[in-house]
Design an enzyme around this catalytic site. Sequence first.
Site, short mmCIF file in Angstrom:
data_model
loop_
_atom_site.label_atom_id
_atom_site.label_comp_id
_atom_site.label_asym_id
_atom_site.label_seq_id
_atom_site.Cartn_x
_atom_site.Cartn_y
_atom_site.Cartn_z
N ASP A 67 -0.05 9.48 -27.36
CA ASP A 67 0.87 8.44 -27.34
C ASP A 67 1.66 8.25 -25.90
O ASP A 67 1.66 9.23 -25.05
CB ASP A 67 1.58 8.44 -28.56
CG ASP A 67 2.35 9.89 -28.88
OD1 ASP A 67 2.06 10.77 -27.64
OD2 ASP A 67 2.80 10.01 -29.97
N ASN A 136 9.49 13.24 -40.41
CA ASN A 136 9.24 12.24 -41.62
C ASN A 136 7.63 12.26 -41.66
O ASN A 136 7.14 11.27 -42.27
CB ASN A 136 9.71 10.98 -41.04
CG ASN A 136 9.26 10.23 -39.66
OD1 ASN A 136 8.12 11.02 -39.29
ND2 ASN A 136 9.68 9.14 -39.30
N HIS A 138 5.34 11.94 -39.28
CA HIS A 138 4.37 10.92 -38.31
C HIS A 138 3.39 11.95 -37.41
O HIS A 138 3.82 13.07 -37.26
CB HIS A 138 5.33 10.06 -37.85
CG HIS A 138 5.92 10.67 -36.73
ND1 HIS A 138 7.22 10.53 -36.29
CD2 HIS A 138 5.76 11.56 -35.55
CE1 HIS A 138 7.77 11.04 -35.19
NE2 HIS A 138 6.71 11.96 -34.69
N GLU A 143 4.22 6.07 -37.53
CA GLU A 143 5.40 6.26 -38.58
C GLU A 143 5.07 6.07 -39.67
O GLU A 143 3.90 5.29 -40.10
CB GLU A 143 6.72 5.40 -37.98
CG GLU A 143 7.31 5.70 -36.65
CD GLU A 143 8.13 6.89 -36.50
OE1 GLU A 143 8.11 7.83 -37.21
OE2 GLU A 143 9.00 6.85 -35.62
C1 GLP Z 1 7.01 12.95 -31.04
C2 GLP Z 1 5.35 12.76 -30.67
C3 GLP Z 1 4.69 13.42 -31.74
C4 GLP Z 1 5.10 15.16 -31.85
C5 GLP Z 1 6.52 14.85 -32.55
C6 GLP Z 1 7.21 15.90 -32.94
O1 GLP Z 1 7.30 11.93 -31.80
N1 GLP Z 1 5.03 11.41 -30.52
O2 GLP Z 1 3.25 13.48 -31.11
O3 GLP Z 1 4.12 15.48 -32.75
O4 GLP Z 1 7.41 14.23 -31.64
O5 GLP Z 1 7.70 16.52 -31.78
P1 GLP Z 1 8.20 18.10 -31.72
O6 GLP Z 1 6.72 18.98 -31.57
O7 GLP Z 1 8.91 18.05 -30.36
O8 GLP Z 1 8.98 18.45 -32.98
#
Ligand code: GLP
Length: 269
Positions: A67, A136, A138, A143
């Site tokens: 992403d 949440n 995702h 989302e």
């Molecule tokens: C972002 C990214 C996701 C990731 C999520 C969790 O929203 N787009 O790909 O999995 O954050 O991030 P973290 O690993 O920092 O908790």
Amino acid sequence: MEVIIKQNYDQICEEAAEIILQRWKKKENLSMGLATGKSPLGLYKRLITLYKNNKMDFSRVVAFGLDEYLGLKENHPQSFAYYMKKNLFQHINIKKENIFRLKGDPEDINSHCREYEEKIKEFGGIDIQILGIGRNGHIGFNEPSSSLASRTRVKTLTQETIEANSRIFKNKENIPRHCLTIGIGTIMESEMIILLASGKEKSEAIKLSVEGPVTASVPASILQLHPVVKIIIDKEAACLLAHKDYYQWIYDNKYKVEGFIKNSKEKKS
Ligand code: GLP
């Protein structure tokens, strides 16, 4: 779904790196889908170490970014392109022409998304998709309420996600509200999916995704329908799981099943 519960974050990363290494040994032109965020950082460090110790070679590996924030250029320090370069690509021998990413500043968003999907197909699909998980539920930036069949497209971030990711932005007003993300349908076409999660803050999302109903309200719950998913988490992220002892039991006895499979193959031949 294989739920692998480890003592700590370091062990999660070790387990994931080992799975990737074993898969790469069978397919050197491995096509990998790569997530950003805190969760895969330790895994990327381990992949760098494997490369530096001559255990893994990335010259034929292909990478697809998961992403990107809409509005951020490649060299923006908070872009996911920058993150991937800084935390993985600049330390390994992956070829520039084998790195694909969603651009934060595409000329035409829809055709960019379409072409990205085509590129993934051109390389025979993603062999291993690495995922983190949002609080949440995702995955990527899909989302809650994202279609479970969605393809690569623009999404509007939830306030919760903007808040959670705000730690990396100095100027909070400039945090993008939109992003491009590969779709849930796209993720589900990967051959193998590895989801990493660590810490209590992820425990609710893990509980709902692994043991709750499959629902667009918890995008990661769709992974229950994928045949080769490894949910690799630490004790804290696993703390709300009702069947955690059983998952551990499966893992502890895995080598025995592998022994049966090996024996039956030998008997047949
Ligand atoms: C972002 C990214 C996701 C990731 C999520 C969790 O929203 N787009 O790909 O999995 O954050 O991030 P973290 O690993 O920092 O908790």
